[in-house]
Design a protein around this motif. Structure first.
Motif, PDB file in Angstrom:
ATOM      1  N   VAL A   1       0.854  -1.187   0.000  1.00 48.71           N
ATOM      2  CA  VAL A   1       0.000   0.000   0.000  1.00 48.71           C
ATOM      3  C   VAL A   1       0.891   1.239   0.000  1.00 48.71           C
ATOM      4  O   VAL A   1       1.613   1.506   0.954  1.00 48.71           O
ATOM      5  CB  VAL A   1      -0.929   0.013   1.228  1.00 48.71           C
ATOM      6  CG1 VAL A   1      -1.741   1.304   1.265  1.00 48.71           C
ATOM      7  CG2 VAL A   1      -1.850  -1.196   1.195  1.00 48.71           C
TER       8      VAL A   1
ATOM      9  N   ASN B   1      -6.522   0.904  -2.335  1.00 50.70           N
ATOM     10  CA  ASN B   1      -5.367   1.799  -2.311  1.00 50.70           C
ATOM     11  C   ASN B   1      -5.704   3.240  -2.680  1.00 50.70           C
ATOM     12  O   ASN B   1      -4.867   3.976  -3.175  1.00 50.70           O
ATOM     13  CB  ASN B   1      -4.312   1.235  -3.276  1.00 50.70           C
ATOM     14  CG  ASN B   1      -2.907   1.721  -2.955  1.00 50.70           C
ATOM     15  OD1 ASN B   1      -2.674   2.288  -1.901  1.00 50.70           O
ATOM     16  ND2 ASN B   1      -1.990   1.495  -3.861  1.00 50.70           N
TER      17      ASN B   1
ATOM     18  N   ALA C   1      -2.637   6.090  -0.414  1.00 51.82           N
ATOM     19  CA  ALA C   1      -3.811   5.488   0.221  1.00 51.82           C
ATOM     20  C   ALA C   1      -4.112   6.089   1.581  1.00 51.82           C
ATOM     21  O   ALA C   1      -5.259   6.144   2.006  1.00 51.82           O
ATOM     22  CB  ALA C   1      -3.613   3.983   0.357  1.00 51.82           C
TER      23      ALA C   1
ATOM     24  N   PRO D   1      -2.402   6.706  -5.522  1.00 53.61           N
ATOM     25  CA  PRO D   1      -1.345   5.713  -5.309  1.00 53.61           C
ATOM     26  C   PRO D   1      -0.346   5.728  -6.452  1.00 53.61           C
ATOM     27  O   PRO D   1      -0.701   5.969  -7.607  1.00 53.61           O
ATOM     28  CB  PRO D   1      -2.114   4.396  -5.247  1.00 53.61           C
ATOM     29  CG  PRO D   1      -3.399   4.662  -5.960  1.00 53.61           C
ATOM     30  CD  PRO D   1      -3.724   6.095  -5.694  1.00 53.61           C
TER      31      PRO D   1
END
Length: 729
Positions: A465, A532, A469, A475
């Protein structure tokens, strides 16, 4: 610290057990006193002329309610009416302006809240030996208190003792068996005493030790210099902490361990480790801003995290005997780790640790090298040494400059949080030998792509991740590839999936840019932050077979316009539905509540939030013109009433009210869109009826829509048997 770590004789153990039993009995007796029945209030005057107001408890014991002293020395009687005085009521001896000394008899087992508060001239008080508790609120605003004798059966001494700011003399009772770390940080004592019957504690008049002298428990009296007694083996947690006047401590050549925070925030200037020292605890010298010289001994085994952070040391030389180092070791100090003039080093010949030319620390193991910590805060690109089998937990955690790391063949494991919060890290190529990526390994990085090898068997929680996020940004991870022969993981339509037992799978991560996302029907789990914060998703297909959704697992940035929902169990013979969420702020909020908050895919909840979104057409902002157009709202409302799957009674009534309230305007909009299907549905559902059809015809005719007006006139004749001829038309 609890003083069970030192050695103790059989007699000491038996004495301690006896005192613990007596303390339990005293606590039980105190509870019984509080529950006793009281007589009417009475008054008694003692030989000194002090007036005592009291009650009798269960006709057997006395509780003092108030007193009016005749002298500056207040002596609480042990008996009244030949009955023992066992309790002081709340405020019983409070607001006594002239009292300087208080003596309490050993019969007292219970003291009420604020019993002595605002006795502003009180200088000395002795609490009874059998009393099992102490509450600093008993002495609230006793601003002149200088001497305090604690209850004899009080077990734990904490910092509340020093809520009396002028305290100079303290006596600890025989029952004390625990000094909480930091209990003396606010001390201004000049003397400290311990009851000679205490089997676990002793004092030299300045500090407390375990009875056998093996543990230095705490410095009690502020001093500039102190010498720990010979034979002492350990310095307890926070033993010297916060004594800003302390400039030097001499340790005997018997000390084996220095506890966590032992010298933190003191003014010690140098530290010379004794030859016996094996352990320096976490933050042992934390924020010792005057500490400039440290000499560590050969034989030292472990130095824990932040041991020398916030100090003024100019160099740190570790002996070859060190086996384990904390992370970080000396933050905010400015040590250098590379070059011939490096100020941090490990002596040659270490069989446990290796510091390479780039400033990376490795542990030597039987299987190979393990990256322990990147010590150099300035490095931007780094190649891990050949022969490395693992990246240790937190090895590069929070590194602010690292952009690229090269991982060698032979590497099998990336530990937990190994690269967490390396916010400039964009590239990390995984070798073919990698089998495990630990929890949060690449959390909050700027990783752009990753290729997972066939050998990979485990990806930990939130391991991939990236920064966006958590922080409202997109992301960075755009590409994930998995080896074709990997038995655990595979990629399908921009989804990284993990195979589970019984043919099921888990969505580990969604990557790339928006568009259409189709979660496979066999997926029954979505990992935390799997989506995400991905943006630009227009359409998503999912199933109520997904019984586990981790935190923000379906957290998509922005509104997904089309939601295709598949059901495991048919509803009215149907197993799939499509919901067209309105492009409004209310639609986005309701969709977020439906997808991102629940811990599973709940079809009933999704429908309920969808209904709320179309019923409330306006924006949250009263001044905003954004809203769901009336025609679009009516179309969706009619669809729900004709196909009322999971439609609650409350939402049904609200749908009907919206349609009834605006039926004329809705029919005009239907005419403008030439939507006879919508008009038929309104007729079928009874919103256009014999009672209002003439009004509807007039409204539609007023916009000069002859086609829809004629259609309504024909409906009027066919459905309601009414004359359809209209002369105006």
């Amino acid at each position: 610290m609890a003083l069970s770590d030192g050695t103790a004789s059989r007699e000491q153990v038996l004495s301690t057990e006896t005192r613990m039993r007596l303390r339990r009995e005293a606590l039980e007796k105190a509870a019984a006193i509080e529950a006793a029945r009281m007589s009417e209030e009475r008054e008694w005057v003692d030989s000194d002329g002090t007036v005592w107001r009291y009650v009798v408890l269960d006709a057997a014991e006395v509780r003092i309610l108030r007193c009016r002293p005749a002298k500056v020395d207040l002596v609480v009687p042990c008996r009244i009416e030949e009955k023992p005085v066992v309790s002081l009521a709340p405020d019983s001896c409070a607001y006594l302006e002239d009292v300087e000394t208080v003596y309490l008899p050993d019969s007292i087992l219970s003291i009420g809240f604020s019993a002595f508060r605002e006795c502003r001239r009180l200088r000395s008080i002795r609490f009874p030996e059998p009393l099992p508790t102490f509450d600093s609120n008993w002495l609230r605003n006793c601003v002149s208190l200088e001497r305090l004798e604690l209850p004899g059966r009080l077990e734990r001494i904490d910092a509340s003792v020093f809520d009396s700011p002028c305290l100079k003399s303290l006596r600890i009772g025989a029952g004390a068996n625990a000094i909480l770390p930091g209990a003396f940080q606010k001390s201004r004592l000049e003397t400290i005493e311990v009851d000679s019957e205490n089997p676990l504690l002793m004092t030299d008049g300045k500090a407390l030790y375990s009875f056998d002298g093996s543990i230095f428990v705490a410095l009690a009296v502020p001093v500039e210099r102190y010498s720990v007694q010979a034979g002492c083996r350990a310095i307890a947690k926070k033993a010297f902490s916060h004594f800003s006047c302390l400039e030097a401590v001499e340790l005997p050549n018997s000390i084996e361990a220095i506890g966590d925070f032992s010298f933190s925030k003191t003014s010690v200037k140098t530290f010379e480790a004794p030859e016996s020292l094996r352990l320096i605890g976490e933050k042992a010298f934390f924020n010792c801003s005057k500490l400039s010289s440290v000499h560590l001994n050969e034989g030292l085994v472990e130095v824990r995290s932040n041991a020398f952070s916030g100090t003024a040391i100019r160099e740190l030389r570790l002996p070859a005997s060190v086996e384990r180092l904390g992370n970080p070791l000396a933050a905010d100090v400015g040590l250098s780790y590379v070059g011939h003039d490096a100020t941090f080093s490990i002596a040659e010949g270490s069989s446990h640790l290796l510091l390479d030319e780039s400033g990376c620390l490795y542990r030597k193991t039987g299987e190979g090298l393990v990256v322990d910590r990147m010590m150099n805060p300035c490095i931007m690109r780094y190649s891990v040494r050949p022969g490395t089998v693992a990246i240790g937990d937190d090895a590069f955690f929070g590194h602010g400059e690292l952009e690229e790391v090269e991982l060698p063949e032979g590497l099998a494991e990336i530990g937990r949080r190994a690269f967490k919060a390396c916010r400039r890290l964009r590239h990390a190529a995984c070798p073919s030998t990698l089998t495990s990526i630990g929890d949060e390994a690449f959390l909050d990085t700027a990783l752009e792509e990753i290729s997972l090898p066939n050998a990979l068997e485990h990806i930990g929680l939130n391991a991939l991740v990236t920064y966006g996020a958590h922080h409202g940004e997109r992301p960075t991870l755009k590409s994930v590839a998995v080896g074709e022969e990997n038995a655990t993981y595979f990629v399908h339509d921009n989804l990284l999936l993990e195979r589970k037992a019984g043919g099921a799978c888990c969505v580990v991560l969604c990557f790339g840019d928006g568009g259409t996302i189709r979660i496979p029907v066999e997926a029954n789990e979505i990992a935390p932050y799997a989506f995400n914060g991905i943006a630009g998703v227009k359409e998503i297909s999912l199933s109520d077979r997904i019984t586990t959704v981790g935190m923000r697992g379906l957290g998509i940035d922005g509104l997904v316009e089309w939601v295709h929902l598949n059901l495991v169990e048919p509803i009215d013979g149907r197993t799939s539905f499509t919901l067209h969420f309105p492009l409004t702020d209310r639609g986005a909020q309701q969709q977020m509540l439906a997808l991102s908050v629940p811990d599973h895919v709940d079809a009933r909840l999704i429908f309920e939030h969808y209904d709320t979104a179309i019923i409330n057409a306006s924006s949250f902002d009263a001044l905003s013109t954004e809203r769901l157009a009336l025609y679009d709202q009516a179309t969706r409302l009619v669809e729900r009433l004709r196909d009322p799957v999971f439609l609650t009674d409350v939402n049904r009534k609200m749908c009907e009210r919206v349609l009834r309230t605006s039926i004329g305007d809705i029919c005009v909009q239907a005419a403008k869109h030439d939507d006879r299907c919508l008009m038929d549905n309104l007729l079928d559902l009874g919103f256009v009826n014999g009672g209002n059809i003439d009004e509807v015809i007039d409204r539609v005719g007023a916009v000069q829509d002859a086609s829809m007006t004629g259609y309504l006139l024909e409906a009027k004749r066919e459905r309601f048997g009414m004359d359809a001829f209209d002369f105006d038309l």
